[in-house]
Design a protein around this motif. Structure first.
Motif, PDB file in Angstrom:
ATOM      1  N   LEU A   1       0.831  -1.196   0.000  1.00 24.69           N
ATOM      2  CA  LEU A   1       0.000   0.000   0.000  1.00 24.69           C
ATOM      3  C   LEU A   1       0.873   1.256   0.000  1.00 24.69           C
ATOM      4  O   LEU A   1       0.612   2.211  -0.735  1.00 24.69           O
ATOM      5  CB  LEU A   1      -0.934  -0.009   1.217  1.00 24.69           C
ATOM      6  N   PHE A   2       1.929   1.248   0.807  1.00 25.03           N
ATOM      7  CA  PHE A   2       2.862   2.376   0.849  1.00 25.03           C
ATOM      8  C   PHE A   2       3.453   2.623  -0.542  1.00 25.03           C
ATOM      9  O   PHE A   2       3.530   3.763  -1.002  1.00 25.03           O
ATOM     10  CB  PHE A   2       3.985   2.108   1.852  1.00 25.03           C
ATOM     11  N   LYS A   3       3.858   1.555  -1.216  1.00 25.13           N
ATOM     12  CA  LYS A   3       4.444   1.696  -2.555  1.00 25.13           C
ATOM     13  C   LYS A   3       3.433   2.272  -3.535  1.00 25.13           C
ATOM     14  O   LYS A   3       3.744   3.195  -4.296  1.00 25.13           O
ATOM     15  CB  LYS A   3       4.982   0.364  -3.064  1.00 25.13           C
ATOM     16  N   THR A   4       2.218   1.753  -3.539  1.00 23.47           N
ATOM     17  CA  THR A   4       1.177   2.250  -4.433  1.00 23.47           C
ATOM     18  C   THR A   4       0.891   3.725  -4.169  1.00 23.47           C
ATOM     19  O   THR A   4       0.770   4.523  -5.101  1.00 23.47           O
ATOM     20  CB  THR A   4      -0.111   1.419  -4.267  1.00 23.47           C
ATOM     21  N   PHE A   5       0.811   4.086  -2.904  1.00 22.89           N
ATOM     22  CA  PHE A   5       0.574   5.469  -2.512  1.00 22.89           C
ATOM     23  C   PHE A   5       1.708   6.372  -3.002  1.00 22.89           C
ATOM     24  O   PHE A   5       1.482   7.425  -3.599  1.00 22.89           O
ATOM     25  CB  PHE A   5       0.445   5.549  -0.981  1.00 22.89           C
ATOM     26  N   ALA A   6       2.939   5.951  -2.749  1.00 24.44           N
ATOM     27  CA  ALA A   6       4.105   6.749  -3.136  1.00 24.44           C
ATOM     28  C   ALA A   6       4.163   6.935  -4.655  1.00 24.44           C
ATOM     29  O   ALA A   6       4.369   8.057  -5.144  1.00 24.44           O
ATOM     30  CB  ALA A   6       5.384   6.097  -2.631  1.00 24.44           C
ATOM     31  N   ILE A   7       3.968   5.877  -5.384  1.00 21.85           N
ATOM     32  CA  ILE A   7       4.008   5.970  -6.848  1.00 21.85           C
ATOM     33  C   ILE A   7       2.886   6.867  -7.350  1.00 21.85           C
ATOM     34  O   ILE A   7       3.080   7.678  -8.262  1.00 21.85           O
ATOM     35  CB  ILE A   7       3.950   4.564  -7.479  1.00 21.85           C
TER      36      ILE A   7
END
Length: 133
Positions: free
Chosen positions: A64-70
């Motif tokens: 989720l963190f990765k999706t949010f950051a991207i």
């Protein structure tokens, strides 16, 4: 302070704490090791990221963190295992940058920082002085 790049050398059951795991980080250019005791959930998050074949049915927190950051055009540049306290608890900093070049530093548990670094293919570092301890 001199930075030393680390790789993940191993992830196994902890020899010292029941129900815990040992994340072993090792020098890229040497033989020193940095063992970090982590919990079951944290070990699973790292193992999932390391196993390219495994996909969880639903995204876990680090995904989720990765999706949010991207989604907000933020990339993880590196992580630094920055300190250890008197209780043996490690802390890390996640270094991010957005599309405008603004740098962001996030304080994190080392297990979370490593799980995120794997997902972004970001290098992992520590300070020479911490590795010497």
């Amino acid at each position: 302070m001199k930075l030393i790049q680390l790789d993940i050398v191993g992830l196994s059951n902890s020899q010292t704490q029941s129900g815990a795991f040992a994340l072993i980080l090792g020098e890229v250019t040497g033989n020193r090791r940095l063992p970090i005791v982590i919990g079951n959930f944290e070990a699973k998050a790292i193992a999932i990221a390391l196993d390219n074949e495994y996909k969880s049915q639903r995204p876990i927190t680090h995904d989720l963190f990765k999706t949010f950051a991207i989604g907000f055009k933020i990339s993880v540049q590196k992580i630094i295992v920055s300190s250890i306290d008197t209780n043996g608890i490690f802390s890390s900093i996640i270094y991010c940058i957005n599309e405008d070049g603004k740098e962001i530093e996030l304080d994190a548990r080392t297990s979370d920082a490593v799980a995120i670094a794997i997902r972004f293919n970001a290098p992992i570092f520590t300070y020479e002085s911490l590795l010497d301890e």
